[in-house]
Design a protein around this motif. Structure first.
Motif, PDB file in Angstrom:
ATOM      1  N   THR A  16      74.497 129.804 140.875  1.00  0.00           N
ATOM      2  CA  THR A  16      74.390 130.973 141.736  1.00  0.00           C
ATOM      3  C   THR A  16      73.775 130.535 143.059  1.00  0.00           C
ATOM      4  O   THR A  16      73.047 129.554 143.122  1.00  0.00           O
ATOM      5  N   PRO A  60      78.609 131.899 134.611  1.00  0.00           N
ATOM      6  CA  PRO A  60      77.386 132.654 134.316  1.00  0.00           C
ATOM      7  C   PRO A  60      77.743 133.795 133.355  1.00  0.00           C
ATOM      8  O   PRO A  60      78.819 134.391 133.463  1.00  0.00           O
ATOM      9  N   ALA A  61      76.867 134.107 132.430  1.00  0.00           N
ATOM     10  CA  ALA A  61      77.152 135.135 131.430  1.00  0.00           C
ATOM     11  C   ALA A  61      77.551 136.467 132.064  1.00  0.00           C
ATOM     12  O   ALA A  61      78.465 137.143 131.588  1.00  0.00           O
ATOM     13  N   ASP A  62      76.904 136.826 133.175  1.00  0.00           N
ATOM     14  CA  ASP A  62      77.189 138.117 133.795  1.00  0.00           C
ATOM     15  C   ASP A  62      78.448 138.112 134.664  1.00  0.00           C
ATOM     16  O   ASP A  62      78.825 139.137 135.216  1.00  0.00           O
ATOM     17  N   ARG A  63      79.116 136.968 134.785  1.00  0.00           N
ATOM     18  CA  ARG A  63      80.344 136.867 135.590  1.00  0.00           C
ATOM     19  C   ARG A  63      81.552 136.447 134.757  1.00  0.00           C
ATOM     20  O   ARG A  63      82.627 136.188 135.295  1.00  0.00           O
ATOM     21  N   HIS A  64      81.379 136.399 133.447  1.00  0.00           N
ATOM     22  CA  HIS A  64      82.439 135.952 132.541  1.00  0.00           C
ATOM     23  C   HIS A  64      83.749 136.691 132.797  1.00  0.00           C
ATOM     24  O   HIS A  64      84.794 136.089 133.013  1.00  0.00           O
ATOM     25  N   ASP A  65      83.692 138.018 132.788  1.00  0.00           N
ATOM     26  CA  ASP A  65      84.912 138.815 132.942  1.00  0.00           C
ATOM     27  C   ASP A  65      85.533 138.639 134.322  1.00  0.00           C
ATOM     28  O   ASP A  65      86.755 138.569 134.463  1.00  0.00           O
ATOM     29  N   ASP A  66      84.683 138.561 135.359  1.00  0.00           N
ATOM     30  CA  ASP A  66      85.185 138.379 136.723  1.00  0.00           C
ATOM     31  C   ASP A  66      85.948 137.056 136.850  1.00  0.00           C
ATOM     32  O   ASP A  66      87.029 136.998 137.444  1.00  0.00           O
ATOM     33  N   VAL A  82      80.333 130.648 128.433  1.00  0.00           N
ATOM     34  CA  VAL A  82      79.052 130.759 129.123  1.00  0.00           C
ATOM     35  C   VAL A  82      78.519 129.351 129.353  1.00  0.00           C
ATOM     36  O   VAL A  82      78.466 128.532 128.432  1.00  0.00           O
TER      37      VAL A  82
END
Length: 158
Positions: A16, A60-66, A82
């Motif tokens: 990030t 990053p775990a919070d951007r997996h879907d993106d 991840v």
């Protein structure tokens, strides 16, 4: 790759960027756009030109879907996993997710402009020698040796 299971590519999209200026913005560099194209799309274009047996993206775990959506829109079949807390951990996680392949190519998405020819040469060298290969460029910058906060000299770039 000759006589084997081919090459697998791991794209590192884990890091990030912290940009400050009245606040902190956390953004995955893989989603940064240059001329309307994300760095991940650019990196996947280079990787897909090599026709790897598999592509794994450490995210990053919070951007997996993106990042999965970016890969799909780029027409690349990729497993998005991840990553880790460090670059090394992300590489390990990505390599663990790859199927059995003869050569693993690691592409850091933050260096999305690496030409496909470099990957082709690296894969060929790994295939022909069985050794690991790290591509490098000669430094054109002056590198200083600093001791106790004082410039003590320069390094030899040759």
């Amino acid at each position: 790759m000759a006589g084997g299971a081919g090459a697998g590519a791991a794209a590192l999209a884990q890091n990030t960027v912290n940009a400050t200026g009245g606040g902190t913005l956390h953004q995955a560099p893989a989603l940064v756009e240059v001329d309307g194209v994300t760095l991940l799309e650019r990196a996947l274009g280079v990787v897909s030109d090599l026709a790897p047996a598999a592509v794994v993206i450490a995210a990053p775990a919070d951007r997996h879907d993106d990042l999965h959506a970016v890969a799909q829109s780029a027409g690349v079949t990729a497993q998005v996993i991840v990553g880790g807390d460090t670059r090394t951990a992300s590489v390990r996680n990505a390599m663990a997710a790859l199927p059995d392949v003869d050569v693993v190519l690691i592409h850091d998405v933050a260096r999305a402009w690496m030409p496909a020819e470099v990957f082709t040469r690296v894969a060929a060298l790994v295939d022909s020698t069985g050794d690991g290969v790290v591509p490098v460029l000669a430094s054109v910058d002056t590198m200083l040796v600093v001791r106790d906060g004082v410039v003590a000299g320069t390094t030899n770039r040759d």
